[in-house]
Design a protein around this motif. Structure first.
Motif, short mmCIF file in Angstrom:
data_model
loop_
_atom_site.label_atom_id
_atom_site.label_comp_id
_atom_site.label_asym_id
_atom_site.label_seq_id
_atom_site.Cartn_x
_atom_site.Cartn_y
_atom_site.Cartn_z
N ASN A 1 3.74 -2.67 3.32
CA ASN A 1 2.62 -2.28 4.16
C ASN A 1 3.10 -2.10 5.60
O ASN A 1 3.69 -3.01 6.18
CB ASN A 1 1.54 -3.37 4.09
N HIS A 2 2.85 -0.94 6.17
CA HIS A 2 3.30 -0.66 7.53
C HIS A 2 2.36 -1.24 8.58
O HIS A 2 2.68 -1.24 9.77
CB HIS A 2 3.46 0.84 7.73
N LEU A 3 1.20 -1.73 8.16
CA LEU A 3 0.23 -2.41 9.04
C LEU A 3 -0.20 -1.56 10.23
O LEU A 3 -0.54 -2.08 11.28
CB LEU A 3 0.80 -3.75 9.52
N SER A 4 -0.17 -0.24 10.09
CA SER A 4 -0.57 0.71 11.15
C SER A 4 0.18 0.48 12.45
O SER A 4 -0.38 0.54 13.54
CB SER A 4 -2.07 0.62 11.40
N LEU B 1 -5.53 -10.85 5.33
CA LEU B 1 -4.83 -10.86 4.04
C LEU B 1 -3.66 -9.89 4.04
O LEU B 1 -2.59 -10.20 3.50
CB LEU B 1 -5.82 -10.53 2.93
N ALA B 2 -3.82 -8.72 4.62
CA ALA B 2 -2.74 -7.72 4.64
C ALA B 2 -1.53 -8.25 5.42
O ALA B 2 -0.38 -8.10 4.98
CB ALA B 2 -3.24 -6.42 5.25
N LYS B 3 -1.80 -8.87 6.57
CA LYS B 3 -0.69 -9.43 7.36
C LYS B 3 -0.04 -10.60 6.64
O LYS B 3 1.18 -10.79 6.72
CB LYS B 3 -1.19 -9.88 8.73
N ALA B 4 -0.82 -11.41 5.95
CA ALA B 4 -0.26 -12.55 5.23
C ALA B 4 0.65 -12.09 4.10
O ALA B 4 1.72 -12.67 3.88
CB ALA B 4 -1.38 -13.43 4.68
N TYR C 1 7.78 -20.35 -1.35
CA TYR C 1 7.64 -21.35 -0.29
C TYR C 1 6.30 -21.27 0.43
O TYR C 1 5.95 -22.16 1.17
CB TYR C 1 8.77 -21.19 0.73
N THR C 2 5.57 -20.17 0.23
CA THR C 2 4.30 -20.00 0.94
C THR C 2 3.15 -19.87 -0.06
O THR C 2 3.35 -19.49 -1.21
CB THR C 2 4.33 -18.74 1.83
N ARG C 3 1.96 -20.20 0.42
CA ARG C 3 0.74 -20.09 -0.38
C ARG C 3 -0.30 -19.38 0.47
O ARG C 3 -0.46 -19.67 1.65
CB ARG C 3 0.26 -21.50 -0.73
N ILE C 4 -1.04 -18.46 -0.14
CA ILE C 4 -2.11 -17.73 0.56
C ILE C 4 -3.44 -18.19 -0.02
O ILE C 4 -3.66 -18.12 -1.23
CB ILE C 4 -1.94 -16.21 0.41
N LEU C 5 -4.33 -18.67 0.85
CA LEU C 5 -5.67 -19.11 0.45
C LEU C 5 -6.70 -18.24 1.15
O LEU C 5 -6.79 -18.24 2.38
CB LEU C 5 -5.89 -20.58 0.85
N LYS C 6 -7.48 -17.49 0.40
CA LYS C 6 -8.48 -16.59 0.99
C LYS C 6 -9.62 -17.41 1.56
O LYS C 6 -10.07 -18.38 0.96
CB LYS C 6 -8.99 -15.62 -0.06
N THR C 7 -10.11 -16.98 2.73
CA THR C 7 -11.19 -17.72 3.41
C THR C 7 -12.45 -16.89 3.63
O THR C 7 -13.38 -17.38 4.25
CB THR C 7 -10.71 -18.26 4.77
N ILE D 1 -2.26 -18.75 5.44
CA ILE D 1 -0.95 -18.75 4.78
C ILE D 1 -0.27 -20.02 5.24
O ILE D 1 -0.29 -20.36 6.43
CB ILE D 1 -0.13 -17.48 5.08
N GLU D 2 0.28 -20.77 4.30
CA GLU D 2 0.85 -22.07 4.62
C GLU D 2 2.11 -22.30 3.82
O GLU D 2 2.35 -21.65 2.80
CB GLU D 2 -0.16 -23.18 4.32
N LEU D 3 2.91 -23.24 4.31
CA LEU D 3 4.09 -23.67 3.57
C LEU D 3 3.64 -24.63 2.48
O LEU D 3 2.88 -25.56 2.73
CB LEU D 3 5.09 -24.34 4.51
N VAL D 4 4.09 -24.40 1.27
CA VAL D 4 3.58 -25.12 0.10
C VAL D 4 3.83 -26.62 0.18
O VAL D 4 2.95 -27.41 -0.12
CB VAL D 4 4.24 -24.54 -1.18
N ASP D 5 4.99 -27.04 0.62
CA ASP D 5 5.35 -28.46 0.59
C ASP D 5 4.74 -29.25 1.74
O ASP D 5 4.99 -30.45 1.84
CB ASP D 5 6.87 -28.60 0.63
#
Length: 158
Positions: free
Chosen positions: A8-11, A38-41, A94-100, A113-117
């Motif tokens: 994704n070029h993110l405009s 979400l796109a940036k994550a 290593y990362t997890r994305i949780l939609k809000t 977006i967070e570090l899993v551990d």
């Protein structure tokens, strides 16, 4: 057409996109969790995971390579110190994305977006198991077994 468009070029132009992703990676390393769209994550996950993977092997070449991307000494120290100890046994992811939900102004889908551990709440929930439940009704055999110890207890008091 979308030939050879693998990310994704993110405009944004390349320089702006690289600076954005580097700054978001620094924030993720320092704060362990950030709130973004979400796109940036999703773009950040593709950018940050190879950088985080380099921290497993603490060598000068890896430190220099990571510093060339991030340009932040504190983030490199944190990555090769605290984070490298926790991710040493993890093979990836290593990362997890949780939609809000969606943002009020432009209805963009937001997420964490967070570090899993580093999410203690999820690690604690993973450690303790819930009581298993069945969708079927309990059988007649299980009910008398629960009552049997209650009947034996008065008999031993005599």
């Amino acid at each position: 057409m979308r030939h050879n468009k693998k990310f994704n070029h993110l405009s944004r132009k390349k320089g702006h996109r690289d600076a954005l992703l580097a700054n978001m990676t620094i924030s993720l390393i320092m704060h362990k969790r950030i709130n973004t769209t979400l796109a940036k994550a999703k773009a950040l996950r593709i950018y940050a995971e190879p950088i985080i993977n380099r921290a497993k092997k603490d060598e000068q070449a890896n430190r220099r390579l990571v510093f060339s991307y991030l340009q932040n000494k504190e983030a490199v120290k944190e990555l090769f110190g605290v984070i490298a100890d926790k991710i040493a046994a993890r093979p990836g992811g290593y990362t997890r994305i949780l939609k809000t939900g969606r943002r009020l102004g432009d209805n963009a889908e937001t997420c964490f977006i967070e570090l899993v551990d580093f999410n203690e709440a999820m690690l604690e929930a993973k450690g303790e198991k819930k009581a298993t439940r069945t969708r079927r009704s309990r059988s007649k055999k299980a009910a008398p077994a629960a009552e049997a110890p209650a009947q034996e207890a008065p008999a031993t008091e005599e």
